[in-house]
Design a protein around this motif. Sequence first.
Motif, PDB file in Angstrom:
ATOM      1  N   UNK A   1     -71.142  -7.930  29.108  1.00 49.38           N
ATOM      2  CA  UNK A   1     -69.688  -7.944  29.162  1.00 49.38           C
ATOM      3  C   UNK A   1     -69.275  -9.194  29.940  1.00 49.38           C
ATOM      4  N   UNK A   2     -68.633 -10.134  29.262  1.00 53.27           N
ATOM      5  CA  UNK A   2     -68.298 -11.421  29.867  1.00 53.27           C
ATOM      6  C   UNK A   2     -66.823 -11.435  30.245  1.00 53.27           C
ATOM      7  N   UNK A   3     -66.548 -11.601  31.521  1.00 50.29           N
ATOM      8  CA  UNK A   3     -65.157 -11.662  31.969  1.00 50.29           C
ATOM      9  C   UNK A   3     -64.510 -12.962  31.492  1.00 50.29           C
ATOM     10  N   UNK A   4     -63.194 -13.000  31.518  1.00 49.38           N
ATOM     11  CA  UNK A   4     -62.472 -14.219  31.136  1.00 49.38           C
ATOM     12  C   UNK A   4     -62.864 -15.361  32.059  1.00 49.38           C
ATOM     13  N   UNK A   5     -63.011 -15.068  33.339  1.00 52.15           N
ATOM     14  CA  UNK A   5     -63.386 -16.107  34.295  1.00 52.15           C
ATOM     15  C   UNK A   5     -64.772 -16.667  33.979  1.00 52.15           C
ATOM     16  N   UNK A   6     -65.731 -15.785  33.684  1.00 53.05           N
ATOM     17  CA  UNK A   6     -67.081 -16.241  33.359  1.00 53.05           C
ATOM     18  C   UNK A   6     -67.090 -17.017  32.044  1.00 53.05           C
ATOM     19  N   UNK A   7     -66.339 -16.533  31.052  1.00 53.81           N
ATOM     20  CA  UNK A   7     -66.279 -17.240  29.766  1.00 53.81           C
ATOM     21  C   UNK A   7     -65.651 -18.621  29.947  1.00 53.81           C
ATOM     22  N   UNK A   8     -64.666 -18.726  30.822  1.00 52.24           N
ATOM     23  CA  UNK A   8     -64.037 -20.014  31.099  1.00 52.24           C
ATOM     24  C   UNK A   8     -65.030 -20.970  31.745  1.00 52.24           C
ATOM     25  N   UNK A   9     -65.851 -20.452  32.671  1.00 52.21           N
ATOM     26  CA  UNK A   9     -66.894 -21.274  33.277  1.00 52.21           C
ATOM     27  C   UNK A   9     -67.940 -21.691  32.241  1.00 52.21           C
TER      28      UNK A   9
ATOM     29  N   UNK B   1     -58.353 -17.781  24.740  1.00 56.62           N
ATOM     30  CA  UNK B   1     -57.610 -18.043  25.970  1.00 56.62           C
ATOM     31  C   UNK B   1     -58.582 -18.176  27.138  1.00 56.62           C
ATOM     32  N   UNK B   2     -58.493 -19.299  27.848  1.00 62.17           N
ATOM     33  CA  UNK B   2     -59.320 -19.555  29.018  1.00 62.17           C
ATOM     34  C   UNK B   2     -58.440 -19.653  30.260  1.00 62.17           C
TER      35      UNK B   2
END
Length: 237
Positions: free
Chosen positions: A35-43, A161-162
């Motif tokens: 499960x990838x959070x938005x913050x982790x996906x943005x990184x 969306x990042x």
Amino acid sequence: MTELKELHFFATPEHNCSYIEGYKAKTLFVDPHSSISVNAFSQLSNLGFRRSGKHTYRPHCDNCQACISVRVPVDLFQPNKTQRRIINKNKDLVVKKSTPHYSDEYFKLYSDYITYRHADGDMFPPNKEQFINFLIEGEQPCDFLEFYLDDKLIGVAVTDQLVQGLSATYTFFTPDPDLQKRSLGSYAILWQIEECRRLNLEYLYMGYWVQSCRKMKYKIAYRPLEFLIDGQWILIR
């Protein structure tokens, strides 16, 4: 909130490269069960990863670095004469946002686009399962940006969306020859750049650029661009 250090990665065996004929490629994937959070996906996006449905990946080839992640620094971008002309040609279009979902209208547009523009690629022939797996599945916040002309859907830009920007995941549009002068693919990118400005976001991520790949040459028209080289984003004017 998911941290990068909590994620698990795996690399594929070598397979035929989708971008350079005769080359072999390897791909690094985030465990699709994570499960990838938005913050982790943005990184991850800052590290050159992209998303395809449930899968988050980047090239991981042993002896080739031809695939370079690129992004537009929105505050520095100014449309050139050709791009201003494209914007003016499409001022009559209406753009609406929708959450990713399946519809026959979407799939017909997608199918026509793949058949007309990418019949020589590995996405041909298009099918519903492919469409759903590629563009609808996945847990990251995402919009379908719908482009309408006189209430007729003529294009869709799939946009993640990042935290720091938007990621132009995929765009498909009508192959109608009467509308080719509108340059709908280019307009979708320009619209997303302006949307970043409206939302006070720094970057539009445009995926990978491969110098020898003809179908990717359009990306260098959106200058200045930042290229991810040896782990650093380098501004190229």
